[in-house]
Write a protein that holds these residues in place. Structure first.
Motif, PDB file in Angstrom:
ATOM      1  N   PHE A  58       0.817  -1.213   0.000  1.00  0.00           N
ATOM      2  CA  PHE A  58       0.000   0.000   0.000  1.00  0.00           C
ATOM      3  C   PHE A  58       0.851   1.265   0.000  1.00  0.00           C
ATOM      4  O   PHE A  58       0.383   2.352   0.332  1.00  0.00           O
ATOM      5  CB  PHE A  58      -0.962  -0.025   1.188  1.00  0.00           C
ATOM      6  N   GLU A  59       2.128   1.112  -0.403  1.00  0.00           N
ATOM      7  CA  GLU A  59       3.031   2.230  -0.685  1.00  0.00           C
ATOM      8  C   GLU A  59       3.092   3.249   0.448  1.00  0.00           C
ATOM      9  O   GLU A  59       2.972   4.458   0.241  1.00  0.00           O
ATOM     10  CB  GLU A  59       2.639   2.895  -1.999  1.00  0.00           C
ATOM     11  N   ALA A  60       3.281   2.748   1.661  1.00  0.00           N
ATOM     12  CA  ALA A  60       3.496   3.582   2.852  1.00  0.00           C
ATOM     13  C   ALA A  60       2.278   4.403   3.259  1.00  0.00           C
ATOM     14  O   ALA A  60       2.383   5.297   4.096  1.00  0.00           O
ATOM     15  CB  ALA A  60       4.702   4.499   2.668  1.00  0.00           C
ATOM     16  N   ALA A  61       1.113   4.092   2.680  1.00  0.00           N
ATOM     17  CA  ALA A  61      -0.083   4.874   3.002  1.00  0.00           C
ATOM     18  C   ALA A  61      -0.798   4.355   4.249  1.00  0.00           C
ATOM     19  O   ALA A  61      -1.581   5.081   4.853  1.00  0.00           O
ATOM     20  CB  ALA A  61      -1.046   4.855   1.812  1.00  0.00           C
ATOM     21  N   TYR A  62      -0.547   3.114   4.628  1.00  0.00           N
ATOM     22  CA  TYR A  62      -1.251   2.512   5.756  1.00  0.00           C
ATOM     23  C   TYR A  62      -0.416   2.577   7.031  1.00  0.00           C
ATOM     24  O   TYR A  62       0.755   2.201   7.043  1.00  0.00           O
ATOM     25  CB  TYR A  62      -1.572   1.048   5.464  1.00  0.00           C
ATOM     26  N   GLY A  63      -1.084   3.032   8.114  1.00  0.00           N
ATOM     27  CA  GLY A  63      -0.488   2.969   9.427  1.00  0.00           C
ATOM     28  C   GLY A  63      -0.944   1.719  10.145  1.00  0.00           C
ATOM     29  O   GLY A  63      -1.575   0.831   9.569  1.00  0.00           O
ATOM     30  N   ALA A  64      -0.642   1.654  11.449  1.00  0.00           N
ATOM     31  CA  ALA A  64      -0.949   0.456  12.224  1.00  0.00           C
ATOM     32  C   ALA A  64      -2.431   0.070  12.193  1.00  0.00           C
ATOM     33  O   ALA A  64      -2.753  -1.125  12.047  1.00  0.00           O
ATOM     34  CB  ALA A  64      -0.471   0.627  13.663  1.00  0.00           C
TER      35      ALA A  64
END
Length: 288
Positions: A58-64
């Motif tokens: 998700f190309e660094a778009a998702y956090g925990a």
């Protein structure tokens, strides 16, 4: 064998992409990956891999929170606190505004270079464009890793390295051999994929200190490095599969002979007017 192939290229391509291409499930791969570890350790390692893979996908778009939801939906029960703890330890942080900064451990963007070749694999002279990559060779009961450096002018393999581990040292040894053999001048383009070995700071610094311009394939796009893929295909069909090596030393000797004696000096190449790489370079030098 498919799972072993995915594990081999885990640092080069997204696991989700490879699973789709090879027709296997991500859950099956991760079950195979942790088959020989203790229950506690293998859960931890599996979750770290899952989290990193999801973060990349998700190309660094998702956090925990979103990664936790994604993993639970995939059938991997986990809590938000557990995922957040692993992300903090690994230095993984979602892109969430102008204040966002990737940490030194970010997975997808650290030392990624633009694609300077854009599939233009022609070169007007030696040491103008090099390309490099890693392939795996199965020997009896373990993997042997081969890193090679090709000069696109003649398709000559100018540097290579073999090892039983796929590390930064492997690719650096190959490029150092190339520099010891060739009189490269500043501005030389060195192209690779986005594997972690090619993004390692020591490797990047070494190339830049030699005046090189770094180029990288687009994520998960093997055709951006087609000449090297073609060489590896020939190597395996013409040598590895035919010989079926039973020892590391036997494989090393065979690969040396293939590269240095057969491929560079004897094997005719269509891109070289059906001349071998060395014969093509010699003809060009005489014409200059």
């Amino acid at each position: 064998m498919k799972y072993a192939l995915i594990a081999e290229y885990a640092g080069l391509f997204a696991i989700a992409l490879m699973c789709r291409v090879l027709g296997v499930s991500r859950s099956g791969f991760y079950r195979w990956l942790d088959r020989d570890e203790s229950d506690r350790k293998k859960r931890r390692n599996k979750m770290e891999s899952l989290i990193k893979d999801t973060y990349e996908e998700f190309e660094a778009a998702y956090g925990a929170p979103r990664i936790t939801k994604e993993l639970n939906e995939l059938g991997y029960p986990c809590s938000l606190n557990y995922v957040a703890q692993i992300m903090a330890e690994q230095g993984i942080k979602a892109r969430n505004g102008k204040g966002f900064k990737y940490s030194k451990n970010s997975l997808t963007v650290l030392n990624v270079s633009d694609n300077l070749l854009w599939r233009d694999f022609s070169a007007s002279k030696p040491n103008e464009k090099w390309t490099t990559d890693i392939t795996y060779i199965w020997v009896k009961d373990k993997w042997l890793y081969l890193a090679t450096v090709m000069d696109l002018f003649s398709r000559r393999i100018v540097g290579w390295s073999l090892d039983e581990t796929m590390t930064e040292a492997l690719v650096k040894d190959a490029i150092q051999m190339a520099f010891s053999r060739r009189k490269a001048t500043p501005g030389l383009i060195v192209h690779s994929d986005r594997g972690t070995q090619y993004r390692a700071q020591g490797y990047v610094d070494y190339l830049r200190s030699n005046g090189c311009r770094l180029s990288m394939s687009r994520k998960g796009n093997c055709w951006d490095n087609a000449p090297m893929e073609s060489f590896f295909s020939r190597l395996k069909v013409e040598l590895v599969y035919a010989k079926n090596y039973s020892s590391i030393e036997e494989a090393k000797s065979g690969i040396f002979a293939y590269i240095e004696i057969f491929y560079n000096r004897k094997r005719r190449h269509s891109a070289n007017d059906d001349m071998s790489p060395i014969a093509f370079e010699e003809k060009a030098a005489m014409a200059a």
